[in-house]
Design a protein around this motif. Structure first.
Motif, PDB file in Angstrom:
ATOM      1  N   CYS A   6       0.679  -1.293   0.100  1.00 52.52           N
ATOM      2  CA  CYS A   6       0.012  -0.012   0.080  1.00 52.52           C
ATOM      3  C   CYS A   6       0.857   1.291   0.106  1.00 52.52           C
ATOM      4  CB  CYS A   6      -0.799   0.050   1.046  1.00 52.52           C
ATOM      5  SG  CYS A   6      -2.309  -1.139   1.092  1.00 52.52           S
ATOM      6  N   LEU A   7       1.927   1.309   0.687  1.00 47.62           N
ATOM      7  CA  LEU A   7       2.734   2.462   0.629  1.00 47.62           C
ATOM      8  C   LEU A   7       3.482   2.496  -0.616  1.00 47.62           C
ATOM      9  CD1 LEU A   7       4.514   4.672   2.410  1.00 47.62           C
ATOM     10  CD2 LEU A   7       6.131   2.739   3.032  1.00 47.62           C
ATOM     11  N   LEU A   8       3.797   1.561  -1.425  1.00 49.10           N
ATOM     12  CA  LEU A   8       4.526   1.665  -2.425  1.00 49.10           C
ATOM     13  C   LEU A   8       3.464   1.935  -3.434  1.00 49.10           C
ATOM     14  CD1 LEU A   8       7.156   0.999  -4.088  1.00 49.10           C
ATOM     15  CD2 LEU A   8       5.978  -1.143  -4.744  1.00 49.10           C
ATOM     16  N   PHE A   9       2.255   1.640  -3.530  1.00 51.57           N
ATOM     17  CA  PHE A   9       1.427   2.156  -4.332  1.00 51.57           C
ATOM     18  C   PHE A   9       0.880   3.493  -3.999  1.00 51.57           C
ATOM     19  CE2 PHE A   9      -3.123   3.062  -5.450  1.00 51.57           C
ATOM     20  CZ  PHE A   9      -3.214   2.836  -6.854  1.00 51.57           C
ATOM     21  N   THR A  10       0.867   4.120  -2.927  1.00 49.30           N
ATOM     22  CA  THR A  10       0.704   5.338  -2.594  1.00 49.30           C
ATOM     23  C   THR A  10       1.846   6.285  -3.161  1.00 49.30           C
ATOM     24  OG1 THR A  10      -0.311   4.840  -0.526  1.00 49.30           O
ATOM     25  CG2 THR A  10       0.243   7.076  -0.825  1.00 49.30           C
ATOM     26  N   TYR A  15       3.038  10.104  -7.357  1.00 50.69           N
ATOM     27  CA  TYR A  15       3.963  10.666  -8.671  1.00 50.69           C
ATOM     28  C   TYR A  15       2.990  10.550  -9.895  1.00 50.69           C
ATOM     29  CZ  TYR A  15       7.338  10.857  -4.972  1.00 50.69           C
ATOM     30  OH  TYR A  15       8.142  11.057  -3.823  1.00 50.69           O
ATOM     31  N   ALA A  16       2.435   9.692 -10.067  1.00 50.47           N
ATOM     32  CA  ALA A  16       1.402   9.496 -11.327  1.00 50.47           C
ATOM     33  C   ALA A  16       0.578  10.857 -11.528  1.00 50.47           C
ATOM     34  CB  ALA A  16       0.560   8.377 -11.449  1.00 50.47           C
ATOM     35  N   VAL A  17       0.043  11.319 -10.290  1.00 51.96           N
ATOM     36  CA  VAL A  17      -0.780  12.540 -10.386  1.00 51.96           C
ATOM     37  C   VAL A  17       0.197  14.012 -10.679  1.00 51.96           C
ATOM     38  CG1 VAL A  17      -2.145  14.093  -9.082  1.00 51.96           C
ATOM     39  CG2 VAL A  17      -2.482  11.638  -8.878  1.00 51.96           C
ATOM     40  N   ILE A  18       1.500  13.792 -10.183  1.00 51.91           N
ATOM     41  CA  ILE A  18       2.182  15.031 -10.382  1.00 51.91           C
ATOM     42  C   ILE A  18       2.668  14.965 -11.603  1.00 51.91           C
ATOM     43  CG2 ILE A  18       4.542  15.816  -9.618  1.00 51.91           C
ATOM     44  CD1 ILE A  18       3.805  14.778  -6.741  1.00 51.91           C
ATOM     45  N   GLY A  19       2.901  13.805 -12.184  1.00 52.88           N
ATOM     46  CA  GLY A  19       3.434  13.691 -13.593  1.00 52.88           C
ATOM     47  C   GLY A  19       2.634  14.160 -14.562  1.00 52.88           C
ATOM     48  N   TRP A  20       0.794  13.728 -14.163  1.00 52.30           N
ATOM     49  CA  TRP A  20      -0.036  14.222 -14.984  1.00 52.30           C
ATOM     50  C   TRP A  20      -0.085  15.822 -15.107  1.00 52.30           C
ATOM     51  CZ3 TRP A  20      -4.522  16.770 -13.701  1.00 52.30           C
ATOM     52  CH2 TRP A  20      -5.506  16.813 -14.705  1.00 52.30           C
ATOM     53  N   CYS A  21       0.082  16.374 -14.060  1.00 58.56           N
ATOM     54  CA  CYS A  21       0.019  17.971 -13.764  1.00 58.56           C
ATOM     55  C   CYS A  21       0.917  18.579 -14.674  1.00 58.56           C
ATOM     56  CB  CYS A  21       0.021  18.180 -12.401  1.00 58.56           C
ATOM     57  SG  CYS A  21      -1.170  17.659 -10.914  1.00 58.56           S
ATOM     58  N   MET A 126      14.373  13.485  -6.133  1.00 59.06           N
ATOM     59  CA  MET A 126      15.260  13.101  -4.941  1.00 59.06           C
ATOM     60  C   MET A 126      15.637  14.015  -3.831  1.00 59.06           C
ATOM     61  SD  MET A 126      15.714   9.811  -5.536  1.00 59.06           S
ATOM     62  CE  MET A 126      16.783   9.422  -4.440  1.00 59.06           C
ATOM     63  N   TYR A 127      15.784  15.082  -4.247  1.00 63.66           N
ATOM     64  CA  TYR A 127      16.164  16.265  -3.484  1.00 63.66           C
ATOM     65  C   TYR A 127      14.886  17.036  -2.849  1.00 63.66           C
ATOM     66  CZ  TYR A 127      20.864  14.569  -4.847  1.00 63.66           C
ATOM     67  OH  TYR A 127      22.072  13.853  -5.355  1.00 63.66           O
ATOM     68  N   LEU A 128      13.944  17.208  -3.635  1.00 66.35           N
ATOM     69  CA  LEU A 128      12.807  18.050  -3.176  1.00 66.35           C
ATOM     70  C   LEU A 128      11.511  17.278  -2.850  1.00 66.35           C
ATOM     71  CD1 LEU A 128      13.359  21.203  -5.430  1.00 66.35           C
ATOM     72  CD2 LEU A 128      14.219  20.987  -3.182  1.00 66.35           C
ATOM     73  N   VAL A 129      11.010  16.642  -3.857  1.00 67.95           N
ATOM     74  CA  VAL A 129       9.563  16.049  -3.952  1.00 67.95           C
ATOM     75  C   VAL A 129       9.503  14.794  -2.936  1.00 67.95           C
ATOM     76  CG1 VAL A 129       7.679  15.253  -5.166  1.00 67.95           C
ATOM     77  CG2 VAL A 129       9.290  16.903  -5.958  1.00 67.95           C
ATOM     78  N   PRO A 131      11.620  13.856  -0.297  1.00 65.02           N
ATOM     79  CA  PRO A 131      11.548  13.820   1.227  1.00 65.02           C
ATOM     80  C   PRO A 131      10.248  14.481   1.798  1.00 65.02           C
ATOM     81  CG  PRO A 131      13.546  14.475   0.072  1.00 65.02           C
ATOM     82  CD  PRO A 131      12.656  14.277  -1.095  1.00 65.02           C
ATOM     83  N   PHE A 132       9.790  15.386   0.756  1.00 63.45           N
ATOM     84  CA  PHE A 132       8.447  16.087   1.362  1.00 63.45           C
ATOM     85  C   PHE A 132       7.232  15.065   1.470  1.00 63.45           C
ATOM     86  CE2 PHE A 132       4.494  18.253   0.103  1.00 63.45           C
ATOM     87  CZ  PHE A 132       4.456  19.222   1.220  1.00 63.45           C
ATOM     88  N   VAL A 133       7.294  14.363   0.405  1.00 63.82           N
ATOM     89  CA  VAL A 133       5.921  13.331   0.195  1.00 63.82           C
ATOM     90  C   VAL A 133       6.328  12.298   1.485  1.00 63.82           C
ATOM     91  CG1 VAL A 133       5.032  11.446  -1.259  1.00 63.82           C
ATOM     92  CG2 VAL A 133       5.621  13.473  -2.302  1.00 63.82           C
ATOM     93  N   GLU A 134       7.599  11.944   1.668  1.00 61.03           N
ATOM     94  CA  GLU A 134       7.776  10.919   2.812  1.00 61.03           C
ATOM     95  C   GLU A 134       7.371  11.377   4.257  1.00 61.03           C
ATOM     96  OE1 GLU A 134      11.449   7.867   2.223  1.00 61.03           O
ATOM     97  OE2 GLU A 134      11.955   9.933   2.315  1.00 61.03           O
ATOM     98  N   ARG A 135       7.476  12.621   4.300  1.00 63.67           N
ATOM     99  CA  ARG A 135       6.998  13.422   5.620  1.00 63.67           C
ATOM    100  C   ARG A 135       5.448  13.512   5.827  1.00 63.67           C
ATOM    101  NH1 ARG A 135      11.205  16.986   4.498  1.00 63.67           N
ATOM    102  NH2 ARG A 135       9.794  18.657   3.822  1.00 63.67           N
ATOM    103  N   ILE A 136       4.706  13.695   4.759  1.00 55.38           N
ATOM    104  CA  ILE A 136       3.435  13.581   4.628  1.00 55.38           C
ATOM    105  C   ILE A 136       2.854  12.398   4.922  1.00 55.38           C
ATOM    106  CG2 ILE A 136       1.084  14.201   3.072  1.00 55.38           C
ATOM    107  CD1 ILE A 136       2.824  16.874   3.943  1.00 55.38           C
TER     108      ILE A 136
END
Length: 292
Positions: A6-10, A15-21, A126-129, A131-136
């Motif tokens: 579930c963590l992997l799919f999340t 990232y699929a949504v971010i890529g779409w944006c 790797m350096y911005l997105v 780490p932020f997503v992991e925290r959320i």
């Protein structure tokens, strides 16, 4: 085990949504209109989700080496894009994107410009997105993460099935276009319309010259154009949207079976869209006249 999946799919979904944006912004601004990019109907591009998971998994040990992150990002995402293009072409007999007109491309499937952009995106990931997503995500309890991930997975699978069926229907539609075009060109040979390419040009000419609804069907060619586009028009709104979305999302798509039918259907849809606008305009004018 299930939590890890579930963590992997999340991660994949986000990232699929971010890529779409990113795709939507990158493609919509030059066209000055919203374009729903991607194979699926929903606001996500799975190829970006897969690419992000690959990058995060591979580049973890190189996090202190930005140069390696960049070049490994370029190579891994380019390989993924090439394989995806090849697989979709084999499945649907269509080349969904084509970079043949760009410098330093490989079989039109990947090109240097996009690959370099993917390398930059790997650095940002790797350096911005990430780490932020992991925290959320770390703020969610295992229970809620599993609930959300499972729900999103069900929705995405349903979308995948629906989009695949609509794409197959689109492919069958091109066969119908070819059959009708053969009949129309047989009738219009004496008018100088003998091929699908010539019929496509005639439809474009009628559409560009048509400003009022009553201007249709003034001569034999226009009558055949109106009849042809009318018979091709999808009655179901969702199917019209689906076919239009596929064409808009992949403007450089090339049908491997019948490229002329794809170009003809694209032009016929533009003509039908204009006819609908003229109908709406006529109805509004009629309504205003009645109110007066």
């Amino acid at each position: 085990m299930y939590y890890n999946l579930c963590l992997l799919f999340t991660y994949f979904f986000l990232y699929a949504v971010i890529g779409w944006c990113c795709e939507v912004v990158f493609c919509s601004i030059p066209k000055k209109k919203f374009i729903n990019r991607g194979f699926l109907n929903g606001p996500y591009c799975p190829i970006y989700g897969v690419g992000a998971i690959i990058i995060v998994s591979i580049l973890g040990p190189y996090i202190n080496d930005p140069v390696s992150v960049f070049f490994v990002g370029v190579v891994s995402t380019s390989v993924l894009e090439y394989i995806t293009s090849w697989a979709m072409e084999k499945l649907f007999h269509a080349k969904w994107w084509d970079y043949s007109n760009r410098k330093f491309n490989i079989n039109g499937r990947v090109c240097l410009r996009n690959s370099l952009l993917f390398g930059v995106m790997a650095l940002a990931l790797m350096y911005l997105v990430h780490p932020f997503v992991e925290r959320i995500i770390s703020r969610f309890s295992p229970f809620w993460l599993e609930v959300v991930a499972t729900s999103l997975a069900v929705l995405m699978i349903a979308d995948l099935v629906s989009s695949t069926l609509e794409t197959l229907n689109f492919k069958n539609k091109l066969n119908r276009v070819s059959e009708l075009a053969t009949s129309v060109t047989d009738d219009l040979k004496e008018k100088g319309v003998e091929t699908k390419g010539q019929l496509t040009q005639k439809i474009a000419d009628v559409r560009s010259a048509q400003h009022e609804l009553l201007e249709t069907a003034k001569d034999d060619v226009q009558k055949h154009v109106e009849e042809f586009t009318g018979r091709l028009s999808e009655k179901a709104a969702f199917r019209r949207y689906s076919h239009s979305r596929i064409i808009n999302a992949f403007p450089n798509m090339i049908s491997k079976d019948d490229p002329d039918s794809l170009n003809l259907y694209r032009e016929a849809m533009l003509h039908t869209k204009k006819i609908r606008k003229l109908h709406k305009k006529a109805k509004k004018q009629a309504k205003k006249s009645q109110e007066k």
